[in-house]
Each structure stands twice: as structure tokens, then as C-alpha cells.
Design a protein around this motif. Structure first.
Motif, short mmCIF file in Angstrom:
data_model
loop_
_atom_site.label_atom_id
_atom_site.label_comp_id
_atom_site.label_asym_id
_atom_site.label_seq_id
_atom_site.Cartn_x
_atom_site.Cartn_y
_atom_site.Cartn_z
N LEU A 1 0.81 -1.21 0.00
CA LEU A 1 0.00 0.00 0.00
C LEU A 1 0.85 1.27 0.00
O LEU A 1 2.06 1.21 0.26
N ASP A 2 0.23 2.40 -0.27
CA ASP A 2 0.94 3.68 -0.33
C ASP A 2 1.37 4.15 1.05
O ASP A 2 0.81 3.75 2.08
N GLU A 3 2.32 5.08 1.07
CA GLU A 3 2.88 5.57 2.32
C GLU A 3 1.86 6.30 3.18
O GLU A 3 1.92 6.24 4.41
N GLU A 4 0.90 7.01 2.58
CA GLU A 4 -0.10 7.72 3.39
C GLU A 4 -0.99 6.73 4.14
O GLU A 4 -1.48 7.03 5.23
N TRP B 1 0.25 3.97 5.33
CA TRP B 1 1.13 3.60 6.44
C TRP B 1 1.00 4.60 7.58
O TRP B 1 0.91 4.21 8.75
N VAL B 2 1.01 5.90 7.24
CA VAL B 2 0.93 6.94 8.28
C VAL B 2 -0.38 6.83 9.04
O VAL B 2 -0.40 6.86 10.28
N ALA B 3 -1.49 6.70 8.31
CA ALA B 3 -2.80 6.57 8.96
C ALA B 3 -2.86 5.31 9.82
O ALA B 3 -3.43 5.31 10.93
N GLY C 1 -2.97 2.46 14.82
CA GLY C 1 -2.31 1.40 15.58
C GLY C 1 -1.89 1.86 16.96
O GLY C 1 -2.02 1.12 17.94
N VAL C 2 -1.41 3.11 17.06
CA VAL C 2 -1.02 3.66 18.37
C VAL C 2 -2.25 3.76 19.28
O VAL C 2 -2.19 3.42 20.46
N PRO D 1 -10.01 3.43 3.13
CA PRO D 1 -10.51 3.33 1.75
C PRO D 1 -10.51 4.66 1.00
O PRO D 1 -10.22 4.70 -0.20
N VAL D 2 -10.82 5.77 1.69
CA VAL D 2 -10.81 7.08 1.04
C VAL D 2 -9.39 7.45 0.61
O VAL D 2 -9.17 7.93 -0.51
N LEU D 3 -8.41 7.23 1.49
CA LEU D 3 -7.02 7.50 1.14
C LEU D 3 -6.56 6.60 -0.01
O LEU D 3 -5.85 7.03 -0.92
N ASP D 4 -6.97 5.34 0.05
CA ASP D 4 -6.57 4.39 -0.99
C ASP D 4 -7.14 4.78 -2.35
O ASP D 4 -6.48 4.60 -3.38
N ALA D 5 -8.37 5.33 -2.35
CA ALA D 5 -9.02 5.73 -3.61
C ALA D 5 -8.59 7.12 -4.06
O ALA D 5 -9.09 7.61 -5.07
N LYS D 6 -7.68 7.77 -3.31
CA LYS D 6 -7.18 9.11 -3.64
C LYS D 6 -8.30 10.15 -3.67
O LYS D 6 -8.30 11.08 -4.48
#
Length: 274
Positions: free
Chosen positions: A94-97, A99-101, A106-107, A146-151
Motif C-alpha cells: 500500500l501507499d505511504e499515506e 502507512w501513516v494513517a 495502531g497507536v 478506503p478514502v485514502l486508498d481511492a485518492k
């Protein structure tokens, strides 16, 4: 018959069912976005939910769950480790953004169970905060990712959908809160402890009505969204009025958690046949 029951119990105990519920909600988000589902994202969500829930269920909240044997517990642990490996594999696709989310979510999930500082309380033990953390994390996985993944833009419709998803998760948690009253420490100040069983169920109905009405604040509505949210609202209200059934393990762990799956199936059927 006994073998089928053992398989079904493992499906529930190993958090596979709840993982299917979460990816179903993510699938609904993809439908609302008009975007095709990303297998890598769904795979990551599925396996990471299994890892997270099993860590909490058999670590922090182990007193609520009867483990039939040590060997059975080890099988679930092994399954969780394998799921962790798959979650990492899918995350790397997956894209880096994303990962950040994921790190942020996760925290929050980790702090739910593990105190940030020695002698400090974890987020779960801060009175009344527990269900809101769970709702935020579920909404993060099933709407934000999903929103981040769909840009797509994090616009007004995203905000409304995110709040609706948090409300949906809060409603789904209430039957668990009612069931767990007998085990939860009073210092947790869960909604059933503060409001009582009857008023908590009433609150669930109010949340359901707000969840449905928020739909009309969106700028762009999916073709069948209003109708399908109405059907989902009816299902949620039926759960809230099912007083005696909330004490049943299978009603709460299977049927209540199956509601998001039912909702996704409604979207799939609507798009496939209408």
C-alpha cells in the motif's frame, strides 16, 4: 455436528467474524465512493483486525472469555502470528499515506490496552472512553483508509460518513456492553453501568435515528444509500429491542457482528441486480 460447532466456535473465538464485519464496512465505503475494492487494503484490514482483537481479547480482557484448553489458546495465538505476517505483507503493498494513517490508528489501538507510561492508565480504563476509541479506530479502518486508498478528498461527505460510521460502531458495541456488565469493573463507567440496561437500549435507538438522518446532510448521495441505510436502521432497532437475546453469546458475537456483513450484501445486491 460437533466438528462443525468447533469450527464455528473457532471462527468466532479467533476474531475472524469481526474481521469480516470490518472489511464489509470498508467494502460499503468503496461502494459509496464508486471505486473498485483494493484487495491489498482489504487483506491488510482483515488480518490486522484479527491480530488487534485477539491481542485485546486474550490479553487485556481475557477474564471475559472462557478458553476451553491451553492447546486451543495456543492455536489461536499461532493463528494470530500468521495473521500478523499477512497483515505486514499486505501493508507493504500500500501507499505511504496508508502507512501513516495505520500508525496513528495502531497507536490508539495499542494505548487502548497498554499504558503509555508506567503506572499510568491505558485508554480502556479511562472512565467512559473505551467505546469511543473503538468506534474511532473502526471508522478509521473502514472509512479513512478506503478514502485514502481511492485518492479521494477528505471533504464534507467524508466527514459525515466518518461520523456515521462511528455512530454505527457505537450502536453495535452497546449489546456487548450490556452483556459484559457482569464482568466489567465499575470504574470503567460503561454506558450500561451509568444509564442502566433499558436506557442504554433507548440510547442505541436514538443513535440509530441520528445515524440515518445524517445521510441527508451529504452533498452527494449514492443511488440506493438512503433506502439501504433505512433497512440497516430497522435491523439495528430490532437488536436494541431484543432484551433477552443480548445475554446470549451467539446472538451478540455472531448476529450483531453480522449486521455490517448484511449491510454490505445489501449494497452488493442493489448494484448487481438493480
Amino acid at each position: 455436528m460437533r466438528t462443525l460447532k468447533a469450527i464455528f466456535d473457532f471462527y468466532l473465538d479467533a476474531s475472524i467474524h469481526v474481521a469480516v464485519a470490518v472489511i464489509s464496512m470498508a467494502g460499503v465505503t468503496f461502494h459509496l465512493l464508486g471505486s473498485s475494492s483494493d484487495v491489498n487494503l482489504l487483506g491488510f484490514i482483515f488480518f490486522s483486525v484479527i491480530v488487534c482483537y485477539n491481542f485485546i481479547k486474550y490479553g487485556v480482557e481475557a477474564y471475559k472469555y472462557l478458553i476451553v484448553s491451553n492447546a486451543y489458546h495456543k492455536i489461536i495465538q499461532l493463528f494470530s502470528f500468521v495473521s500478523f505476517a499477512f497483515a505486514i505483507y499486505f501493508l507493504l503493498q500500500l501507499d505511504e499515506e496508508i502507512w501513516v494513517a495505520t500508525v496513528v490508528l495502531g497507536v490508539l489501538s495499542a494505548l487502548y490496552a497498554v499504558p503509555l507510561l508506567p503506572r499510568a492508565k491505558n485508554l480502556r480504563n479511562l472512565a467512559g472512553l473505551k467505546i469511543y476509541i473503538v468506534a474511532f479506530v473502526w471508522a478509521g479502518f473502514s472509512v479513512l483508509l478506503p478514502v485514502l486508498d481511492a485518492k479521494m478528498d477528505l471533504d464534507w461527505d467524508f466527514a459525515v460518513t466518518f461520523i456515521q460510521r462511528m455512530l454505527l460502531v457505537l450502536i453495535l458495541i452497546l449489546p456487548f456492553e450490556i452483556r459484559d456488565m457482569q464482568w466489567d469493573d465499575k470504574s470503567l463507567r460503561t454506558l450500561p453501568q451509568v444509564l442502566g440496561n433499558k436506557n442504554t437500549r433507548r440510547l442505541g435507538i436514538v443513535f440509530t435515528l441520528i445515524f440515518f438522518l445524517l445521510t441527508f446532510l451529504k452533498d452527494h448521495l449514492h443511488q440506493t444509500e438512503t433506502l439501504l441505510r433505512a433497512i440497516l436502521g430497522i435491523a439495528l432497532i430490532l437488536v436494541m429491542i431484543s432484551k433477552k437475546r443480548m445475554r446470549s453469546k451467539y446472538f451478540v458475537m455472531f448476529w450483531v457482528e453480522a449486521i455490517p456483513i448484511f449491510w454490505f450484501c445489501l449494497f452488493w445486491c442493489a448494484e448487481s441486480f438493480f
